[in-house]
Design an enzyme around this catalytic site. Structure first.
Site, PDB file in Angstrom:
ATOM      1  N   ASP A   1       0.850  -1.178   0.000  1.00 45.71           N
ATOM      2  CA  ASP A   1       0.000   0.000   0.000  1.00 45.71           C
ATOM      3  C   ASP A   1       0.896   1.242   0.000  1.00 45.71           C
ATOM      4  O   ASP A   1       1.676   1.451   0.925  1.00 45.71           O
ATOM      5  CB  ASP A   1      -0.875  -0.027   1.247  1.00 45.71           C
ATOM      6  CG  ASP A   1      -1.787   1.166   1.320  1.00 45.71           C
ATOM      7  OD1 ASP A   1      -2.363   1.507   0.280  1.00 45.71           O
ATOM      8  OD2 ASP A   1      -1.909   1.758   2.394  1.00 45.71           O
TER       9      ASP A   1
ATOM     10  N   THR B   1      -0.617   4.613  -4.563  1.00 38.65           N
ATOM     11  CA  THR B   1       0.628   4.411  -5.301  1.00 38.65           C
ATOM     12  C   THR B   1       0.547   5.148  -6.640  1.00 38.65           C
ATOM     13  O   THR B   1       1.484   5.843  -7.028  1.00 38.65           O
ATOM     14  CB  THR B   1       0.863   2.923  -5.564  1.00 38.65           C
ATOM     15  OG1 THR B   1       0.621   2.221  -4.366  1.00 38.65           O
ATOM     16  CG2 THR B   1       2.265   2.673  -6.015  1.00 38.65           C
TER      17      THR B   1
END
Lengths: 535, 527
Positions: B61, B95
């Site tokens: 994550d 991301t």
């Protein structure tokens, strides 16, 4: 260095511990000061104008600030040099007084210093230079007045105001939605303005920011926004026609300030005390209820029991509201801040049309909106943005815009921006210089040249050839006798600032010139710098 | 004479090109760091904390990775910040936003080296971002009107989100779980009412969604273990000594007998309180604070289940699910709202005993019990599920949906390219660069999956120049596939947030031409 000798050739000491102090005097002192002042101006020079660049500043704690607001840059810069500190002060006083043009004033001061240096080299006495500057600054202030225009607006026709705010905002990172922000700023100022007295109390405008969302979500709230939620999770989230009790006393057992003790030595005492305590809580809540309050806003905390009693009596409450916010709420709702439960009366309650809680994003952040207040003179601008730095920068930009709008309400004269006012002043000062006999003539002429440096920097930052552009505009102004020609920073195709709708306030410009001249005069007068040596 | 020193000692100043270079490098380093975690075949990172215990986190994550980094470069901090905000606001795409911003800066660096002014680049990026957003807006699908289709959209989004996480093996299972949980919220975005309980043991597949509420507490000894038609009083009150709170009160006695008397009175007081509570006609009492042995005994005598020391969130949630109010005074039993549920029982999950409230009044809240082999797996599973829940709850509000698998990026890139061709002036270089940055995302996805990205992207681009296409990267088969058929969808809101925040951040960094770093504040040495 600072050694003096009496008539017998014995040295005596003037400054205590002079060996440990460094001292600069005469021309050298002036030159050192000038170079420091110029260095500060050089840093800010690239931030000027709509295409100005930003500076990234890292504070001692590692926080990052990205800004192109002159005052903020200088404040965060951690300046050590004394003269540089004067420049910081200069930009700050422009910020306090006008709120905008903080970069311009420093750049102008830098340019004036640069010109002064040249004159000093020619052997002109610093006092004569300051006098010349003083005359020139007066001249340009007058000239500004003559080219300024009155500018009409009313509460219904806010377009001109919006245009001016847009000029201010266009040099900031928020220029993507400058239109929306300018409208918000103008509406906010008009909401709190006293148009008859021409006065605006900017403290009535609260600027709140919350990370998340996008810049376009920024909104103006005709009311107050409090970054708090209801004290009990099950209290109603929406109250219409709220009567607000604003309290500065806690929902807690009393704590007399005088020292005292209650001794419990018998069972009866224990029980009566307990009884009293229970009644006390009940009393507090009942008092609020009795006067007809439907919302309690309290500066302090609540006891668990009091909290439940409030919930139980269906009386929503907000706790730990800061003092400033409390005052704003009181102003907005027309209520009075009540320091004791005994003094709570119906008249002292504030009124608001709607109080609601709103949650944001995926986190459980909630904020309390107090809207449709009895006295709508307090407003809140709620800024959303991608990240913390963005919000901080937006806050600063909005502050500038608010100041500009305020200045226009105070004095509705404007001059045109884009360097046009400076060029026009420069022409006027130049012409006046020739009529002036004496050494000051040179100083006045230098002042005119210094004024040129602002449009020059604008052109440079916009990627235009500075000298070509400036000379072209200058000759155009003289030829067409049109003081509205400036630098076309945004590549629009015309350099008539009137058509481009680029305005600045007259007082802002005048203040810039006067402040910069004052500081330069001060720096020029220094001929001796004594500072503790570094080693 | 040396130039006067302006700044304080140790403060540094970087100007112009050097400053720009420093911020480009910092930002790109951060982007490269998280780049490999992008996409369904992205890799994980191990993070070891410097604190005591050297805790290890395994995650892919973006926000979690960046949060744990100690960063000194100011430009890199901007990127970390946008990733955090993305996490707070939409929950997913943390991301992507960093990678896109990094790519935008990489392209910008090339342009700056070609002597294009940063302001021109910014102007181009802005136009491009606007155009890209409009392109997306034209292509969105909105199935709000059709509940079945909408639900299948949600399913697809959940599966797409989960496919890049550790849960990808059982993504169908978890996607269903997440969709069910979110649909129960009925449009609210308050994820608080979804409780996630992690219990090590079993496998991820054993995770389940429970319609009721599970409280991670034990039932007091000697109290009933199972209650049907429970009436619950949720309270926040002191059940230990219940002090007199009036300030300055203290007990001063002169003989042992008096002590005993007062003790009796105190006990009496507690007893009365318990009596009052019992008078509410309840058979279950949940308190946030401790319950001492004495009152607990009294409750046991009355056949009431007493649960002590539930955490604050638990209390709030319980009050929410059972429909009761959180009480702190007990003088008006008739007007206190009690919570209700059909059945309270003790259940076992793994080795732990938990209290299960089922058949609750309000259907909003629910509990997800996660099972897994180790605490790291569970932590990562929780983060992944949290991402999915966030995205879903946002989608419920803004039901516009896009296809996934690099499809939106290619669509935007195509439109932006077209804009570049129409735009005269230097800006068009920047617009072209924007389109290249957009294409970098599918490139990275396919690189991470070990595919021939150059080949794939060119195929994809060719597909996209047809009028309507659903082509995207199919990582499983390693070719170009129809995203609609494969059921890969993404939420419009997430994509839009990625696009806008990345552009905003890139713009912010581009505008900087000077970095002034103050000397770090000196810490007092106490060693």
């Amino acid at each position: 260095m600072a050694l003096a000798f009496d008539e017998y050739g014995r040295p005596f000491i003037i400054i205590k511990e002079q060996g440990q102090k460094s001292r600069l005097r005469g021309l050298e002192a002036q030159k050192a000061n000038i170079s420091a002042g110029k260095a500060v101006a050089r840093i800010l020079r690239t931030s000027l104008g709509p295409k100005g660049m930003d500076k990234m500043l890292q504070s001692p704690d590692g926080d990052v600030v990205i800004t192109n607001d002159g005052a903020t840059i200088l404040e965060q810069m951690d300046v050590d040099n004394q003269i540089a500190k004067l420049m910081v002060e200069l930009s700050r006083s422009q910020d306090y007084e006008i709120g905008d043009g903080t970069t311009g004033v420093v750049v102008l001061a830098g340019a004036l210093l640069e010109q002064a240096e040249k004159l000093l080299e020619r052997g002109v006495h610093p006092i004569r230079i300051s006098e010349g500057y003083e005359m020139a600054s007066k001249l340009s202030a007058e000239h500004l007045e003559s080219i300024s225009q009155k500018f009409e607006f009313s509460v219904t026709d806010i377009e001109p105001l919006v245009q001016t705010c847009m000029t201010t905002l266009s040099s900031k990172i928020v220029n993507r939605c400058k239109r929306a922000l300018a409208e918000i700023a103008v509406k906010a100022v008009l909401a709190v303005a006293d148009l008859e007295r021409k006065d605006v109390n900017l403290e009535l405008i609260k600027v709140e920011g919350k990370v998340g969302g996008k810049l376009e979500d920024t909104e103006l709230i005709y009311g107050i926004l409090v970054d708090k939620d209801m004290s009990h999770p099950q209290m109603p989230k929406r109250i219409e026609n709220a009567n607000i009790a604003i309290l500065t006393c806690p929902f807690e057992p009393p704590k007399p300030k005088t020292k005292h003790k209650i001794d419990i030595d018998t069972v009866e005492k224990f029980q009566t005390l307990r009884q009293q305590e229970q009644n006390y809580f009940d009393d507090m809540v009942q008092k609020c209820k009795d006067v007809g309050a439907t919302l309690v806003i309290c500066q302090w905390g609540f006891d668990d029991e009091a909290n439940h009693l409030l919930m139980h009596r269906n009386l929503p409450a907000v706790r730990w509201v800061g003092g400033v916010e409390l005052e704003l709420i009181a102003i907005a709702t027309g209520g009075r801040i009540v320091p004791r439960f005994q003094e709570l009366t119906t008249e002292k309650l504030g009124k608001a049309g709607l109080v609601r809680e709103k949650s944001f994003g995926t986190t459980k952040d909630r904020m309390l909106y107090i809207e449709h207040c009895a006295n709508s003179r307090a407003v809140t601008v709620f800024i959303r943005g991608g990240n913390k730095m963005m919000i901080e920068e937006t806050k600063r930009s909005l502050h500038d815009a608010l100041c500009v709008a305020r200045n226009l309400i105070r004095n509705n004269s404007i001059v045109y921006g884009g360097g046009s006012a400076e060029i026009s002043c420069s022409i006027a000062v130049e012409a006046a210089a020739d009529r002036h006999p004496g050494v000051e003539q040179y100083a006045i002429r230098s002042f005119a040249e210094a004024l040129d440096s602002i449009p020059m920097a604008l052109a440079e930052n916009s990627g235009l050839p500075p000298i070509d552009t400036l000379t072209a505009v200058k000759s155009q102004q003289i030829k067409e006798n049109n003081p509205y020609c400036g630098i076309d920073c945004n590549d629009v195709g015309t350099n008539n600032m009137r058509e481009q709708n680029v305005f600045e306030t007259l007082i802002g410009k005048q203040q810039q010139i006067l402040l910069a001249t004052q500081v330069v005069k001060m720096i020029l007068k220094i001929d001796d710098v004594i500072s503790p040596s570094e080693y | 004479m040396a130039a006067a020193r302006l700044l304080k000692d140790e403060a540094t100043e970087e100007k112009g090109d050097r400053a720009r270079m420093a911020s480009f490098i910092g930002a790109m380093a951060i982007a490269d760091l998280v780049k490999t975690t992008l996409g369904p075949k992205g890799m994980d990172k191990i993070l070891q904390s410097t604190g005591r215990g050297r805790n290890v986190t395994v995650t892919n994550d973006g926000a979690t990775i960046l949060k744990s980094l100690h960063i000194d470069n100011p430009a890199a901090k901007v990127l970390v910040d946008i990733s955090k905000v993305q996490d707070d606001e939409v929950g997913d795409g943390t991301t992507s936003v960093v990678v896109l911003a990094g790519e935008l800066l990489r392209e910008a660096e090339k342009l700056v080296n070609q002597k294009i002014h940063p302001m021109t680049i910014i102007a181009g990026y802005r136009m491009a971002a606007e155009c890209a957003r409009n392109a997306l807006l034209l292509k969105v699908k909105d199935n709000k009107q059709d509940p079945d289709k909408f639900k299948s959209d949600l399913m697809k989004i959940a599966m797409t989100t989960l496919s890049s996480k550790i849960l990808s093996q059982d993504k169908e299972h978890f996607a269903k779980l997440a969709v069910d949980a979110v649909l129960r919220l009925k449009g609210s975005t308050n994820l608080e009412s979804i409780q996630i309980i992690k219990k090590a043991g079993g496998s991820l597949k054993d995770s389940f969604l429970d319609e009721g509420f599970i409280l991670d507490k034990k039932i007091g000894i000697g109290q009933p273990k199972r209650i049907e038609n429970a009436k619950i009083l949720v309270a926040n009150t002191a059940m230990d000594t219940d002090k007199v709170k009036i300030y300055g009160a203290r007990v001063r006695v002169d003989s042992m007998a008096r002590v005993a008397e007062i003790e009796v009175a105190e006990k009496e007081k507690m007893k009365q309180k318990v009596q009052k509570i019992i008078a509410h006609g309840i058979n279950c009492f949940v308190n946030r604070q401790l319950i001492y042995n004495f009152p607990e005994e009294l409750f046991a005598d009355a056949g009431i289940l007493a649960i002590e020391h539930a955490d604050f969130d638990g209390i709030e949630r319980l009050a929410l699910v059972t429909g009761g109010e959180i009480a702190s005074t007990f003088d008006n039993p008739e007007s206190v709202k009690l919570g209700h549920c059909k059945l309270i029982e003790e259940i076992m999950i793994g080795e732990d005993r938990l209290i299960h409230f089922s058949g609750v009044e309000m259907g909003q809240a629910c509990t997800v019990v996660l099972r897994g082999a180790s605490s790291h797996v569970l932590d990562e599973a929780e983060r992944s599920l949290h991402d999915a829940l966030c995205v879903l709850s946002q989608t419920v509000n803004d039901s516009r949906v896009l296809l996934g698998g690099g499809w939106p990026e290619m669509t935007m890139a195509k439109e932006v390219d077209e804009l570049a061709r129409k735009t005269p002036g230097k800006k068009s270089h920047a617009i072209e660069a924007f389109s290249r940055s957009l294409q970098a995302i599918p490139t990275i996805i396919s690189d991470n999956a070990g595919l021939d990205s150059a080949e794939l992207i060119s195929q994809l681009r060719a597909e996209h120049h047809k009028d309507t296409t659903n082509a995207g990267i199919d990582v499983i088969s390693g070719g170009v596939g129809d995203m609609d058929k494969l059921g890969i969808s993404e939420s419009f809101k997430v994509k839009q947030a990625v696009l806008l925040s990345a552009t905003e951040a890139a713009e912010m960094i581009l505008r900087v031409d000077e970095i002034i770093t103050c000397a770090p504040r000196k810490r007092e040495d106490r060693m």
